[in-house]
Design a protein around this motif. Structure first.
Motif: not given
Length: 80
Positions: A33-35, A38-43, A50-51, A56-59
């Motif tokens: 993923l590329v995240v 600032a926002s945590g949005a998946v680019l 994502v699942r 990792g996104r939470s971190w």
């Protein structure tokens, strides 16, 4: 590509000379993923990634300030 953090099968990386907006690469076996920091949005990435990389996104969201400092140190070092 410095690894900023590694935990339970996934890692967070920032590539030197990468493009804006400030972002990290979350990588695990078979998922990427590329995240945006600032926002945590998946680019960039897939729903399966994502699942698989939600921890990792939470971190990334919890460590936004640290990651922005690392982005500046690694990517923007030549702009000074």
């Amino acid at each position: 590509m410095p690894t900023i953090h590694r935990q339970q099968g996934w890692k967070v990386q920032i590539f030197a000379n990468d493009h804006a907006p400030p972002h990290v690469h979350l990588v695990s076996a078979g998922h990427k993923l590329v995240v945006e920091i600032a926002s945590g949005a998946v680019l960039r990435g897939t729903d399966a990634s994502v699942r698989a990389l939600e921890e990792g996104r939470s971190w990334v969201r919890a460590n936004c300030s640290l990651l922005l400092e690392e982005w500046k140190r690694i990517v923007e070092r030549d702009d000074e």
